[in-house]
Design a protein around this motif. Structure first.
Motif, mmCIF file in Angstrom:
data_model
loop_
_atom_site.group_PDB
_atom_site.id
_atom_site.type_symbol
_atom_site.label_atom_id
_atom_site.label_comp_id
_atom_site.label_asym_id
_atom_site.label_seq_id
_atom_site.Cartn_x
_atom_site.Cartn_y
_atom_site.Cartn_z
ATOM 1 N N ARG A 9 1.037 -1.148 -0.067
ATOM 2 C CA ARG A 9 0.074 -0.064 -0.278
ATOM 3 C C ARG A 9 0.992 1.366 0.208
ATOM 4 N N CYS A 10 0.746 2.064 -0.892
ATOM 5 C CA CYS A 10 1.368 3.436 -0.987
ATOM 6 C C CYS A 10 0.990 4.548 0.199
ATOM 7 N N GLN A 12 1.324 7.536 0.638
ATOM 8 C CA GLN A 12 0.860 8.843 0.211
ATOM 9 C C GLN A 12 -0.670 8.854 -0.435
ATOM 10 N N THR A 13 -0.915 7.737 -1.257
ATOM 11 C CA THR A 13 -2.324 7.524 -1.964
ATOM 12 C C THR A 13 -3.187 6.821 -1.461
ATOM 13 N N TRP A 15 -3.164 3.606 -2.348
ATOM 14 C CA TRP A 15 -3.446 2.721 -3.544
ATOM 15 C C TRP A 15 -2.645 1.372 -3.328
ATOM 16 N N VAL A 17 -0.236 -1.214 -4.614
ATOM 17 C CA VAL A 17 0.641 -1.275 -5.850
ATOM 18 C C VAL A 17 1.099 -2.946 -5.881
ATOM 19 N N THR A 71 10.133 5.890 -8.516
ATOM 20 C CA THR A 71 10.038 5.724 -7.290
ATOM 21 C C THR A 71 11.067 5.644 -6.550
#
Length: 75
Positions: A9-10, A12-13, A15, A17, A71
């Motif tokens: 899980r990102c 910051q967002t 999401w 991934v 990234t």
């Protein structure tokens, strides 16, 4: 075809991934993975394309390097 990969899980967002070492599934079968965003679930579905064209094979190589380059944090 079944493809398994770990997701993270990102922070910051939010999401999920997929952690894929490459978007090329098989050079011999000319199969590539395509990440399809699913905004409602904040994740990516993975679509496998077989009999990929030369263009699609090259795009799979380039896409992964672009993701990796974006990234990497410089210290």
């Amino acid at each position: 075809m079944f493809l398994y990969c770990v997701e993270t899980r990102c922070p910051q967002t939010g999401w999920a991934v997929p952690l894929l070492p490459t978007l090329i599934v098989s050079k011999g079968y000319r199969a590539v993975a395509e990440l399809v965003p699913d905004p409602a679930r904040k994740r990516y579905d993975i679509k496998i394309r077989t009999q990929a064209s030369d263009e699609q094979m090259k795009a799979a190589e380039i896409a992964l390097w672009a993701v990796r380059a974006s990234t990497v944090k410089r210290s």
